[in-house]
Write an enzyme that holds these catalytic residues in place. Structure first.
Site, PDB file in Angstrom:
ATOM      1  N   GLY A  46       0.841  -1.218   0.000  1.00  0.00           N
ATOM      2  CA  GLY A  46       0.000   0.000   0.000  1.00  0.00           C
ATOM      3  C   GLY A  46       0.866   1.254   0.000  1.00  0.00           C
ATOM      4  O   GLY A  46       1.845   1.327   0.727  1.00  0.00           O
TER       5      GLY A  46
ATOM      6  N   ARG B  89       1.100  -5.299  -5.543  1.00  0.00           N
ATOM      7  CA  ARG B  89       1.298  -6.511  -4.740  1.00  0.00           C
ATOM      8  C   ARG B  89       1.476  -7.636  -5.757  1.00  0.00           C
ATOM      9  O   ARG B  89       0.541  -7.996  -6.450  1.00  0.00           O
ATOM     10  CB  ARG B  89       0.101  -6.746  -3.821  1.00  0.00           C
ATOM     11  CG  ARG B  89      -0.003  -5.674  -2.738  1.00  0.00           C
ATOM     12  CD  ARG B  89      -1.168  -5.878  -1.784  1.00  0.00           C
ATOM     13  NE  ARG B  89      -1.109  -4.914  -0.687  1.00  0.00           N
ATOM     14  CZ  ARG B  89      -2.054  -4.014  -0.427  1.00  0.00           C
ATOM     15  NH1 ARG B  89      -3.142  -3.955  -1.147  1.00  0.00           N
ATOM     16  NH2 ARG B  89      -1.921  -3.185   0.586  1.00  0.00           N
TER      17      ARG B  89
ATOM     18  N   ASP C 258       5.255  -5.098   6.023  1.00  0.00           N
ATOM     19  CA  ASP C 258       5.822  -6.410   6.381  1.00  0.00           C
ATOM     20  C   ASP C 258       5.819  -7.419   5.225  1.00  0.00           C
ATOM     21  O   ASP C 258       6.724  -8.240   5.121  1.00  0.00           O
ATOM     22  CB  ASP C 258       5.201  -6.989   7.654  1.00  0.00           C
ATOM     23  CG  ASP C 258       3.694  -7.026   7.608  1.00  0.00           C
ATOM     24  OD1 ASP C 258       3.115  -6.666   6.559  1.00  0.00           O
ATOM     25  OD2 ASP C 258       3.097  -7.428   8.618  1.00  0.00           O
TER      26      ASP C 258
ATOM     27  N   THR D 186       4.068   2.549   5.642  1.00  0.00           N
ATOM     28  CA  THR D 186       2.655   2.155   5.752  1.00  0.00           C
ATOM     29  C   THR D 186       1.989   3.100   6.747  1.00  0.00           C
ATOM     30  O   THR D 186       2.621   3.497   7.733  1.00  0.00           O
ATOM     31  CB  THR D 186       2.474   0.699   6.234  1.00  0.00           C
ATOM     32  OG1 THR D 186       1.119   0.526   6.677  1.00  0.00           O
ATOM     33  CG2 THR D 186       3.371   0.322   7.398  1.00  0.00           C
TER      34      THR D 186
ATOM     35  N   ASP E 183      -0.250   2.230   8.710  1.00  0.00           N
ATOM     36  CA  ASP E 183      -0.762   1.448   9.845  1.00  0.00           C
ATOM     37  C   ASP E 183       0.119   1.484  11.102  1.00  0.00           C
ATOM     38  O   ASP E 183      -0.343   1.167  12.197  1.00  0.00           O
ATOM     39  CB  ASP E 183      -0.959  -0.020   9.434  1.00  0.00           C
ATOM     40  CG  ASP E 183      -1.908  -0.175   8.269  1.00  0.00           C
ATOM     41  OD1 ASP E 183      -2.755   0.720   8.078  1.00  0.00           O
ATOM     42  OD2 ASP E 183      -1.804  -1.180   7.537  1.00  0.00           O
TER      43      ASP E 183
ATOM     44  N   ASP F 166       2.331  -0.567  12.045  1.00  0.00           N
ATOM     45  CA  ASP F 166       2.237  -1.879  12.702  1.00  0.00           C
ATOM     46  C   ASP F 166       3.535  -2.681  12.616  1.00  0.00           C
ATOM     47  O   ASP F 166       3.518  -3.896  12.741  1.00  0.00           O
ATOM     48  CB  ASP F 166       1.079  -2.682  12.073  1.00  0.00           C
ATOM     49  CG  ASP F 166       1.242  -2.852  10.568  1.00  0.00           C
ATOM     50  OD1 ASP F 166       2.122  -2.210   9.981  1.00  0.00           O
ATOM     51  OD2 ASP F 166       0.461  -3.629   9.981  1.00  0.00           O
TER      52      ASP F 166
ATOM     53  N   ARG G  70      -5.615  -1.800   9.307  1.00  0.00           N
ATOM     54  CA  ARG G  70      -5.594  -3.260   9.119  1.00  0.00           C
ATOM     55  C   ARG G  70      -5.864  -3.952  10.450  1.00  0.00           C
ATOM     56  O   ARG G  70      -6.918  -3.711  11.017  1.00  0.00           O
ATOM     57  CB  ARG G  70      -4.247  -3.703   8.526  1.00  0.00           C
ATOM     58  CG  ARG G  70      -4.363  -4.998   7.724  1.00  0.00           C
ATOM     59  CD  ARG G  70      -3.028  -5.384   7.142  1.00  0.00           C
ATOM     60  NE  ARG G  70      -2.617  -4.546   6.061  1.00  0.00           N
ATOM     61  CZ  ARG G  70      -2.956  -4.746   4.780  1.00  0.00           C
ATOM     62  NH1 ARG G  70      -3.704  -5.757   4.457  1.00  0.00           N
ATOM     63  NH2 ARG G  70      -2.540  -3.933   3.845  1.00  0.00           N
TER      64      ARG G  70
HETATM   65  O1  F6P Z   1      -1.922  -1.126   4.905  1.00  0.00           O
HETATM   66  C1  F6P Z   1      -2.517   0.084   4.555  1.00  0.00           C
HETATM   67  C2  F6P Z   1      -3.999  -0.084   4.367  1.00  0.00           C
HETATM   68  O2  F6P Z   1      -4.540   1.164   3.976  1.00  0.00           O
HETATM   69  C3  F6P Z   1      -4.746  -0.638   5.574  1.00  0.00           C
HETATM   70  O3  F6P Z   1      -4.960   0.321   6.576  1.00  0.00           O
HETATM   71  C4  F6P Z   1      -6.002  -1.172   4.933  1.00  0.00           C
HETATM   72  O4  F6P Z   1      -6.552  -2.226   5.691  1.00  0.00           O
HETATM   73  C5  F6P Z   1      -5.504  -1.679   3.600  1.00  0.00           C
HETATM   74  O5  F6P Z   1      -4.276  -1.019   3.343  1.00  0.00           O
HETATM   75  C6  F6P Z   1      -6.435  -1.437   2.444  1.00  0.00           C
HETATM   76  O6  F6P Z   1      -5.874  -2.047   1.331  1.00  0.00           O
HETATM   77  P1  F6P Z   1      -6.377  -1.804  -0.165  1.00  0.00           P
HETATM   78  O7  F6P Z   1      -5.963  -0.423  -0.565  1.00  0.00           O
HETATM   79  O8  F6P Z   1      -5.666  -2.861  -0.951  1.00  0.00           O
HETATM   80  O9  F6P Z   1      -7.851  -1.961  -0.141  1.00  0.00           O
END
Ligand code: F6P
Length: 328
Positions: free
Chosen positions: A15, A76, A107, A130, A132, A134, A176
């Site tokens: 992300g 990804r 991660d 990120t 998050d 985390d 997340r």
């Molecule tokens: O890891 C960053 C994040 O924005 C999280 O907070 C969220 O759960 C996820 O990515 C959303 O992913 P996507 O953009 O693939 O829907």
């Protein structure tokens, strides 16, 4: 600094987060400072597999320190999870003369890098990017601070309606499986309650708290809910549950979503990105590999990938206590 490394590849993966561009800029300019060539790799590991590279000199990163997202794009890659995919990526790196990598991501990015390193003994250093927050081994990941400011700004606006109409707003934020965004932004925005996956408040306690706040004279309230919270109901079911059990409440839901991932990085994220980019390149030139650069006690430090991905950064219990006291 004398080193056998003459050309470094840089990529962003997973992300996107605000501050990734500032980190790319820092890596590119640190390479230039040490007379090392730098190649940008597009679309993360997928671009590595396809040999999608571009030379980057110090002027190629002008005017990006203030930009959200990532100029190198992100993806990804499923193919990178296969041995064949990683072999293709390795061949492309060798053909392009790339001796080492700086990977910017979360991660998943570091896990992929570890596997790649173990198969091809290819030097890699990671920068945590990120929203998050985390990742173990850093108090702040790139983008976390900007996301907090965005969330607080959004909730400040929601508060205007909450207060004008005497409403309760349930605001769902990203993160997340982690509650860092919810907890920090919740305190910053003056939330009544904060629901995070790391601490199960329970439905009964939530109702009690909302009842108390009505009787104590509050006419409107904000409850911040982390997307990974395990209270057992999603935010819309929670709205119905509260309205059924506390009929005095008029409840609205706001799911903030991807607005939290975009925008110009905060000054904190720009400085962090600049510091981590310098350290990442210098670590490679010193012969280090398989580490993540991070910020611990305001010092830039190195944490082995293995540790960074195995554990998650812990929630600050003191913040939970402060939040409880603030909802008095
Ligand atoms: O890891 C960053 C994040 O924005 C999280 O907070 C969220 O759960 C996820 O990515 C959303 O992913 P996507 O953009 O693939 O829907």
């Amino acid at each position: 600094m004398s080193s056998s490394i003459k050309k470094i590849g840089v990529l962003t993966s997973g992300g996107d987060s605000p501050g990734m561009n500032a980190a790319i800029r820092s890596v590119v300019r640190t390479c230039a400072f040490y007379n090392i060539e730098c190649l940008g790799i597009y679309r993360g590991f997928q671009g590595m597999i396809e040999g999608d590279f571009k030379e980057m000199g110090p002027r190629s990163v002008n005017n990006i320190i203030n930009k959200g997202g990532t100029i190198l794009k992100s993806a990804r890659s499923k193919e990178f999870m296969t041995v064949e995919g990683r072999k293709k990526a390795y061949e492309h790196l060798k053909n392009a003369g790339i001796d080492a990598l700086v990977v910017i991501g979360g991660d998943g990015t570091f896990t992929g890098s570890m596997v790649f390193n173990s198969e091809f003994n290819f030097p890699v250093i990671g920068i945590p990017g990120t929203i998050d927050n985390d990742i173990f081994g850093t108090s702040h990941t790139l983008g976390f601070d900007t996301a907090l400011n965005t969330v607080v700004d959004c909730i400040d606006k929601i508060r205007d309606t909450a207060s004008s109409h005497n409403r309760l707003f349930l605001v769902e934020v990203m993160g997340r499986d982690a509650g860092h965004i919810a907890l920090n932004a919740g305190i910053g925005a003056g939330a009544e309650e904060i629901l995070i996956p790391e601490e199960n408040l329970g439905l009964e306690r939530l109702l009690e708290s909302l009842k108390r706040s009505k009787t104590s004279g509050k006419s409107s309230s904000i409850v911040v809910i982390a997307e990974g919270d395990k209270i057992g109901k999603n935010v819309f079911e929670l709205k119905d549950y509260i309205e059924e059990n506390l009929t005095e409440y008029d409840v609205r839901v706001s799911v903030l979503g991807h607005v939290q991932r975009g925008g110009s990085p905060s000054c904190f994220d720009r400085v962090l990105a600049s510091r981590l980019g310098v350290k990442a390149v210098e670590a490679l030139l010193e012969g280090k590999s398989n580490f993540m650069v991070g910020l611990l006690n305001d010092e830039v430090s190195l944490t082995p990938f293995e540790q960074a991905v195995k554990s998650h950064s812990e929630i600050d219990l003191e913040l939970l206590r402060v939040s409880d006291i603030m909802s008095t």
